[in-house]
Design a protein around this motif. Structure first.
Motif, PDB file in Angstrom:
ATOM      1  N   HIS A 212       1.797   2.958 -18.441  1.00  0.00           N
ATOM      2  CA  HIS A 212       0.722   2.064 -18.007  1.00  0.00           C
ATOM      3  C   HIS A 212       0.333   1.062 -19.095  1.00  0.00           C
ATOM      4  CE1 HIS A 212       0.240   5.461 -15.195  1.00  0.00           C
ATOM      5  NE2 HIS A 212      -0.352   4.601 -14.382  1.00  0.00           N
ATOM      6  N   ASP A 213       0.352   1.517 -20.346  1.00  0.00           N
ATOM      7  CA  ASP A 213      -0.045   0.632 -21.439  1.00  0.00           C
ATOM      8  C   ASP A 213       0.873  -0.577 -21.550  1.00  0.00           C
ATOM      9  OD1 ASP A 213       1.951   2.506 -22.139  1.00  0.00           O
ATOM     10  OD2 ASP A 213       1.525   2.293 -24.272  1.00  0.00           O
TER      11      ASP A 213
ATOM     12  N   MET B 236      -0.016  -2.956 -18.739  1.00  0.00           N
ATOM     13  CA  MET B 236      -1.278  -3.650 -18.976  1.00  0.00           C
ATOM     14  C   MET B 236      -1.101  -4.788 -19.977  1.00  0.00           C
ATOM     15  SD  MET B 236      -3.820  -0.332 -18.935  1.00  0.00           S
ATOM     16  CE  MET B 236      -5.343  -1.240 -19.160  1.00  0.00           C
TER      17      MET B 236
ATOM     18  N   LEU C 202      -4.362  -6.366 -11.545  1.00  0.00           N
ATOM     19  CA  LEU C 202      -3.647  -5.105 -11.687  1.00  0.00           C
ATOM     20  C   LEU C 202      -4.374  -4.001 -10.941  1.00  0.00           C
ATOM     21  CD1 LEU C 202      -1.444  -3.295 -12.938  1.00  0.00           C
ATOM     22  CD2 LEU C 202      -2.882  -3.124 -14.994  1.00  0.00           C
TER      23      LEU C 202
ATOM     24  N   LEU D  95      -6.788   4.169 -21.267  1.00  0.00           N
ATOM     25  CA  LEU D  95      -6.328   2.963 -20.582  1.00  0.00           C
ATOM     26  C   LEU D  95      -7.494   2.033 -20.249  1.00  0.00           C
ATOM     27  CD1 LEU D  95      -3.645   4.579 -18.243  1.00  0.00           C
ATOM     28  CD2 LEU D  95      -3.233   3.189 -20.286  1.00  0.00           C
TER      29      LEU D  95
ATOM     30  N   ALA E 219      -7.840  -1.827 -21.530  1.00  0.00           N
ATOM     31  CA  ALA E 219      -8.159  -2.983 -20.688  1.00  0.00           C
ATOM     32  C   ALA E 219      -9.210  -3.850 -21.356  1.00  0.00           C
ATOM     33  CB  ALA E 219      -8.636  -2.514 -19.314  1.00  0.00           C
TER      34      ALA E 219
ATOM     35  N   THR F  33      -8.565  -5.694 -13.646  1.00  0.00           N
ATOM     36  CA  THR F  33      -7.897  -4.401 -13.502  1.00  0.00           C
ATOM     37  C   THR F  33      -8.777  -3.461 -12.692  1.00  0.00           C
ATOM     38  OG1 THR F  33      -6.778  -4.659 -15.636  1.00  0.00           O
ATOM     39  CG2 THR F  33      -6.885  -2.441 -14.724  1.00  0.00           C
TER      40      THR F  33
END
Length: 223
Positions: free
Chosen positions: A28-29, A32, A47, A59, A63, A72
């Motif tokens: 996920h990182d 992002m 996102l 996470l 963000a 996000t």
């Protein structure tokens, strides 16, 4: 994007989504960071993160560091994700490990949602670069950002790729194939020699049944 009843996403947004448990292996990182890059040139991109797990707080903090909090949305765990997935403009599988056949990729392709995936594990069996999706190196937010931008900037090509992927899923994961796959699974459990059709990845075989079942969207853990 009316299905997004939280009001966080609207019809003009370009929704890039990921369906996976919030663990380090799912990348996920990387996604992002790629989204932050893409938004520098296209503020319509949002996102959608569907799933939950131990990395959620990390996470959410990321963000903030990347300046994408307002773009996000963390939807958390969703037992049925078909409606959310169907509202995505792109599905990204950013895994960094050699996992097997991804449920989220199968489900996205079946719904005609374009897929971008990292070139690891079972992803390579489903996603053939520029044929049934786009492949990028794992843990490379620069290349992932380029792939997302390319998919957005070339909508006709992206749609054709998604249609080819959907056709592939229909052919490879039909009801007949599902029955054959279960038969082979039972044969293996009984110690007999299974018969796998040419071109079928044994990693994906049992999942063809899931694809054609309402239970396909019940568990994000294998996303």
């Amino acid at each position: 994007k009316a299905v997004m009843d939280t009001g966080a996403l609207v019809s003009d947004d370009i929704v890039v989504g990921i369906l996976a448990s919030l663990t380090p292996a799912k990348g996920h990182d990387t996604l992002m960071r790629a989204i932050a890059r893409v938004r520098e040139r296209d503020a319509r991109v949002r996102l959608a993160i569907v799933g939950d797990g131990p990395c959620r707080a990390t996470l959410e903090a990321l963000a903030g560091e990347l300046g994408i909090v307002s773009s996000t949305v963390f939807f958390g765990y969703q037992r049925r994700v078909a409606d959310l997935l169907g509202a995505f403009d792109l599905l990204v599988s950013a895994s960094r490990d050699n996992e097997g056949c991804s449920n989220s990729i199968l489900e996205a392709m079946a719904l005609g949602v374009p897929v971008i995936a990292t070139d690891v594990g079972g992803n390579q069996e489903l996603v053939r670069h520029r044929e049934t999706g786009l492949l990028v190196p794992a843990e490379d937010d620069v290349e992932l950002a380029r792939a997302i931008s390319r998919a957005i900037d070339a909508p006709l090509e992206t749609r054709l790729i998604a249609l080819r992927a959907r056709e592939m899923i229909t052919q490879r994961f039909s009801l007949t194939r599902m029955v054959d796959d279960y038969e082979n699974l039972y044969l293996r459990l009984l110690g007999a020699e299974p018969t796998v059709r040419l071109g079928t990845d044994p990693q994906c075989a049992p999942q063809s049944a899931l694809l054609l079942s309402d239970r396909a969207t019940a568990d994000l853990g294998g996303g």
